[in-house]
Design a protein around this motif. Structure first.
Motif, PDB file in Angstrom:
ATOM      1  N   SER A 130       0.843  -1.196   0.000  1.00  0.00           N
ATOM      2  CA  SER A 130       0.000   0.000   0.000  1.00  0.00           C
ATOM      3  C   SER A 130       0.879   1.247   0.000  1.00  0.00           C
ATOM      4  CB  SER A 130      -0.913   0.003   1.222  1.00  0.00           C
ATOM      5  OG  SER A 130      -0.155  -0.011   2.416  1.00  0.00           O
ATOM      6  N   ALA A 131       0.229   2.407  -0.144  1.00  0.00           N
ATOM      7  CA  ALA A 131       0.968   3.664  -0.173  1.00  0.00           C
ATOM      8  C   ALA A 131       1.771   3.845   1.106  1.00  0.00           C
ATOM      9  CB  ALA A 131       0.003   4.825  -0.364  1.00  0.00           C
ATOM     10  N   LEU A 132       2.957   4.389   0.956  1.00  0.00           N
ATOM     11  CA  LEU A 132       3.865   4.595   2.082  1.00  0.00           C
ATOM     12  C   LEU A 132       4.262   6.065   2.111  1.00  0.00           C
ATOM     13  CD1 LEU A 132       5.575   3.155   4.315  1.00  0.00           C
ATOM     14  CD2 LEU A 132       7.369   2.920   2.601  1.00  0.00           C
ATOM     15  N   LEU A 133       4.084   6.698   3.270  1.00  0.00           N
ATOM     16  CA  LEU A 133       4.419   8.108   3.439  1.00  0.00           C
ATOM     17  C   LEU A 133       5.500   8.260   4.488  1.00  0.00           C
ATOM     18  CD1 LEU A 133       0.715   8.964   3.584  1.00  0.00           C
ATOM     19  CD2 LEU A 133       2.161  10.233   2.010  1.00  0.00           C
ATOM     20  N   TYR A 134       6.365   9.233   4.302  1.00  0.00           N
ATOM     21  CA  TYR A 134       7.363   9.500   5.333  1.00  0.00           C
ATOM     22  C   TYR A 134       7.679  10.987   5.385  1.00  0.00           C
ATOM     23  CZ  TYR A 134      10.812   9.375   1.466  1.00  0.00           C
ATOM     24  OH  TYR A 134      11.506   9.599   0.311  1.00  0.00           O
ATOM     25  N   LEU A 135       8.053  11.427   6.590  1.00  0.00           N
ATOM     26  CA  LEU A 135       8.374  12.826   6.860  1.00  0.00           C
ATOM     27  C   LEU A 135       9.881  12.960   7.040  1.00  0.00           C
ATOM     28  CD1 LEU A 135       7.459  15.736   7.560  1.00  0.00           C
ATOM     29  CD2 LEU A 135       7.129  14.968   9.904  1.00  0.00           C
ATOM     30  N   SER A 136      10.482  13.775   6.195  1.00  0.00           N
ATOM     31  CA  SER A 136      11.931  13.968   6.235  1.00  0.00           C
ATOM     32  C   SER A 136      12.258  15.411   5.887  1.00  0.00           C
ATOM     33  CB  SER A 136      12.614  13.019   5.235  1.00  0.00           C
ATOM     34  OG  SER A 136      14.000  13.284   5.136  1.00  0.00           O
ATOM     35  N   ASN A 137      13.086  16.043   6.725  1.00  0.00           N
ATOM     36  CA  ASN A 137      13.519  17.425   6.478  1.00  0.00           C
ATOM     37  C   ASN A 137      12.336  18.362   6.232  1.00  0.00           C
ATOM     38  OD1 ASN A 137      16.331  16.860   6.685  1.00  0.00           O
ATOM     39  ND2 ASN A 137      16.305  16.041   4.604  1.00  0.00           N
ATOM     40  N   ASN A 138      11.309  18.204   7.077  1.00  0.00           N
ATOM     41  CA  ASN A 138      10.135  19.082   7.056  1.00  0.00           C
ATOM     42  C   ASN A 138       9.308  18.965   5.775  1.00  0.00           C
ATOM     43  OD1 ASN A 138      10.776  20.025   9.581  1.00  0.00           O
ATOM     44  ND2 ASN A 138      11.782  21.875   8.854  1.00  0.00           N
ATOM     45  N   ASN A 139       9.441  17.848   5.069  1.00  0.00           N
ATOM     46  CA  ASN A 139       8.617  17.571   3.897  1.00  0.00           C
ATOM     47  C   ASN A 139       8.042  16.166   4.005  1.00  0.00           C
ATOM     48  OD1 ASN A 139       8.885  19.943   2.034  1.00  0.00           O
ATOM     49  ND2 ASN A 139      11.055  19.423   2.198  1.00  0.00           N
ATOM     50  N   VAL A 140       6.842  15.987   3.452  1.00  0.00           N
ATOM     51  CA  VAL A 140       6.216  14.669   3.414  1.00  0.00           C
ATOM     52  C   VAL A 140       6.364  14.107   2.005  1.00  0.00           C
ATOM     53  CG1 VAL A 140       4.046  13.385   3.600  1.00  0.00           C
ATOM     54  CG2 VAL A 140       4.594  15.171   5.267  1.00  0.00           C
ATOM     55  N   PHE A 145       5.888   7.365  -1.244  1.00  0.00           N
ATOM     56  CA  PHE A 145       6.636   6.332  -1.961  1.00  0.00           C
ATOM     57  C   PHE A 145       5.643   5.317  -2.489  1.00  0.00           C
ATOM     58  CE2 PHE A 145       8.767   2.225  -2.209  1.00  0.00           C
ATOM     59  CZ  PHE A 145       9.875   2.537  -2.976  1.00  0.00           C
ATOM     60  N   ASP A 146       5.581   5.193  -3.798  1.00  0.00           N
ATOM     61  CA  ASP A 146       4.629   4.284  -4.419  1.00  0.00           C
ATOM     62  C   ASP A 146       5.206   3.776  -5.733  1.00  0.00           C
ATOM     63  OD1 ASP A 146       2.344   2.821  -4.743  1.00  0.00           O
ATOM     64  OD2 ASP A 146       1.088   4.485  -5.386  1.00  0.00           O
ATOM     65  N   GLU A 147       5.206   2.451  -5.878  1.00  0.00           N
ATOM     66  CA  GLU A 147       5.686   1.818  -7.111  1.00  0.00           C
ATOM     67  C   GLU A 147       7.103   2.294  -7.458  1.00  0.00           C
ATOM     68  OE1 GLU A 147       2.790   2.552 -10.109  1.00  0.00           O
ATOM     69  OE2 GLU A 147       1.255   1.289  -9.179  1.00  0.00           O
ATOM     70  N   ASN A 148       7.966   2.247  -6.448  1.00  0.00           N
ATOM     71  CA  ASN A 148       9.395   2.548  -6.619  1.00  0.00           C
ATOM     72  C   ASN A 148       9.682   3.979  -7.063  1.00  0.00           C
ATOM     73  OD1 ASN A 148      10.178  -0.109  -5.915  1.00  0.00           O
ATOM     74  ND2 ASN A 148       9.725  -0.801  -7.990  1.00  0.00           N
ATOM     75  N   LYS A 149       8.771   4.890  -6.808  1.00  0.00           N
ATOM     76  CA  LYS A 149       9.042   6.299  -7.087  1.00  0.00           C
ATOM     77  C   LYS A 149       8.597   7.138  -5.900  1.00  0.00           C
ATOM     78  CE  LYS A 149       4.678   7.067  -9.551  1.00  0.00           C
ATOM     79  NZ  LYS A 149       4.064   7.505 -10.828  1.00  0.00           N
ATOM     80  N   THR A 150       9.240   8.275  -5.738  1.00  0.00           N
ATOM     81  CA  THR A 150       8.972   9.151  -4.604  1.00  0.00           C
ATOM     82  C   THR A 150       8.425  10.479  -5.092  1.00  0.00           C
ATOM     83  OG1 THR A 150      10.776   8.125  -3.351  1.00  0.00           O
ATOM     84  CG2 THR A 150       9.972  10.242  -2.576  1.00  0.00           C
ATOM     85  N   ILE A 151       7.344  10.928  -4.467  1.00  0.00           N
ATOM     86  CA  ILE A 151       6.687  12.184  -4.828  1.00  0.00           C
ATOM     87  C   ILE A 151       6.609  13.065  -3.584  1.00  0.00           C
ATOM     88  CG2 ILE A 151       4.574  13.238  -5.727  1.00  0.00           C
ATOM     89  CD1 ILE A 151       3.926  10.525  -7.004  1.00  0.00           C
ATOM     90  N   LYS A 211      14.951  -5.016   2.779  1.00  0.00           N
ATOM     91  CA  LYS A 211      15.061  -4.451   1.434  1.00  0.00           C
ATOM     92  C   LYS A 211      15.010  -2.933   1.545  1.00  0.00           C
ATOM     93  CE  LYS A 211      11.493  -4.500  -1.288  1.00  0.00           C
ATOM     94  NZ  LYS A 211      10.427  -4.921  -2.228  1.00  0.00           N
ATOM     95  N   SER A 212      16.019  -2.280   0.994  1.00  0.00           N
ATOM     96  CA  SER A 212      16.042  -0.819   1.012  1.00  0.00           C
ATOM     97  C   SER A 212      15.084  -0.286  -0.053  1.00  0.00           C
ATOM     98  CB  SER A 212      17.459  -0.312   0.748  1.00  0.00           C
ATOM     99  OG  SER A 212      17.480   1.091   0.637  1.00  0.00           O
ATOM    100  N   LEU A 213      14.229   0.647   0.353  1.00  0.00           N
ATOM    101  CA  LEU A 213      13.249   1.217  -0.568  1.00  0.00           C
ATOM    102  C   LEU A 213      13.721   2.535  -1.168  1.00  0.00           C
ATOM    103  CD1 LEU A 213       9.984   0.584   1.494  1.00  0.00           C
ATOM    104  CD2 LEU A 213      11.036  -0.880  -0.249  1.00  0.00           C
ATOM    105  N   VAL A 214      14.302   3.388  -0.341  1.00  0.00           N
ATOM    106  CA  VAL A 214      14.745   4.687  -0.824  1.00  0.00           C
ATOM    107  C   VAL A 214      15.793   5.233   0.144  1.00  0.00           C
ATOM    108  CG1 VAL A 214      12.945   5.949   0.419  1.00  0.00           C
ATOM    109  CG2 VAL A 214      13.952   6.963  -1.634  1.00  0.00           C
ATOM    110  N   GLU A 215      16.721   6.008  -0.371  1.00  0.00           N
ATOM    111  CA  GLU A 215      17.693   6.690   0.478  1.00  0.00           C
ATOM    112  C   GLU A 215      17.118   8.046   0.851  1.00  0.00           C
ATOM    113  OE1 GLU A 215      22.373   8.178   0.514  1.00  0.00           O
ATOM    114  OE2 GLU A 215      21.644   6.805  -1.055  1.00  0.00           O
TER     115      GLU A 215
END
Length: 386
Positions: A2-12, A15-21, A373-377
């Protein structure tokens, strides 16, 4: 997945289908725009040769937008994203569609007397549990129904109550971490963080995990009653006093006091402006040392990220991170048995049999067999939602 969200450096980020928006937030963007327009309308009074001639020139900075950012988010079962935003004059809680990020957002709450730090969502009763800053230091838990513009406080006192979490089996059971505050004239002391359990039906409160040597924080519970949280040392390694060390402590006490005061001022300057008081022009050893060690504040703790990364690389980590190995992800069964699942964890989220966690450098998925498994750096992910 399912959709995955994360908060980093004051931005949300989504991550979906191997791409980050990068997720856009209309309320935050509009608030920033309004501040800039207000500042521009005032410029004629404080800028230019006329203002200088009339003695009206001001040292006031441009509109400060650095402290306007999302603080937390949750995802509903119908793919709605609820997020909280820190504003200059309070908080805004909004809801938006995750399927259409450009769709007009809805306002849930706008308040000027507190700022939301953490949130949890009770799907069955359509309500939020909020950890809110009621003043500069105290932080308490309150309940906010989505259909009512009112809050009900559950905790109080000189403490910081954070990271609320509903028990998915019975949402009248609430878990959170808490630490006491000791406020002096020149400093603030925090007690070790504990995991607390509050029965909202009876008002009964109990401590689930506590140790004077450790912090326990960011609790999350799965559908089987297993409680997950992060454990880290509360204090640095202690030392034993001897006559020699006691004498040295007395001799160097004035210098330590001066260094402590400068360090305290530098702490808050770095935390709220991103710059160090130790930085001056020319060849500055303190600046060089800071650059090489990359000192960062993570969850209120000062860490040397570069040293941790090199140490984790030497330990043979598959995905070495910047968080110390002393930060452990713990699983506690209903019987109270604790197991360390992973070391070097900054934040995490549960999703079925998988655990998504950040080690300060990568967002990683770990399955039930502890395969990774690493998803994103991504640097310093403070919140993960899935």
């Amino acid at each position: 997945m399912s959709a995955l969200l994360y908060l980093s450096n004051n931005n949300v980020y989504l991550f979906d289908e191997n791409k980050t928006i990068t997720v856009p937030f209309q309320s935050i963007d509009q608030y920033k725009k309004n501040l800039v327009e207000i500042q521009q309308r005032k410029d004629w009074k404080t800028k230019g040769t006329g203002a200088q001639f009339m003695g009206m020139r001001s040292q006031e900075d441009e509109a400060d937008l650095n402290h306007i950012f999302p603080t937390d988010m949750i995802l509903t079962s119908d793919q709605k994203l609820i997020y909280s935003a820190c504003l200059q004059d309070g908080v805004s809680i909004n809801i938006k569609s995750l399927d259409n990020l450009q769709e007009t957002e809805g306002l849930i709450l706008r308040k000027n007397d507190f700022v939301v730090q953490d949130m949890a969502y009770d799907e069955s009763k359509r309500r939020l549990a909020l950890s809110v800053n009621t003043d500069h230091y105290e932080r308490h838990i309150c309940i906010l129904p989505l259909d009512a513009n009112r809050t009900q406080y559950l905790t109080e006192g000189e403490c910081q109550d954070s990271n609320p979490c509903f028990d998915p089996r019975d949402t009248m059971q609430l878990y959170y971490d808490s630490c006491g505050l000791g406020i002096g004239e020149h400093r603030i002391a925090f007690s070790p963080k504990e995991i607390c359990h509050l029965d909202m039906g009876t008002g009964e409160l109990e401590t689930i995990a506590s140790d004077p040597k450790f912090d326990f924080f960011k609790p999350k519970m799965d559908g089987l009653g297993n409680l997950y949280f992060i454990k880290r040392p509360y204090m640095r390694d202690g030392y034993t006093n001897s006559p020699v060390t006691t004498f040295k402590d007395i001799i160097f006490a004035p210098f330590k006091i001066i260094r402590a005061i400068v360090g305290w001022l530098d702490f808050f300057t770095q935390r709220y402006t991103g710059e160090s008081l130790k930085t001056t022009s020319g060849n500055n050893p303190a600046k060089s040392q800071q650059k090489s060690e990359e000192e960062l504040f993570v969850e209120g703790n000062l860490i040397k990220s570069q040293q941790n990364l090199e140490r984790n690389q030497k330990l043979g980590e598959k995905y070495p991170g910047t968080i110390p190995n002393s930060w452990e992800l713990i699983k506690m069964t209903p019987s109270g048995e604790m197991t360390t699942l992973k070391k070097g964890v900054m934040s995490f989220a549960l999703n079925g049999d998988s655990i998504f966690y950040s080690n300060g450098k990568y967002l990683i998925e770990m399955d039930a067999n502890l395969n990774e498994k690493s998803l994103v750096e991504a640097k310093l992910i403070s919140k993960i939602v899935c």
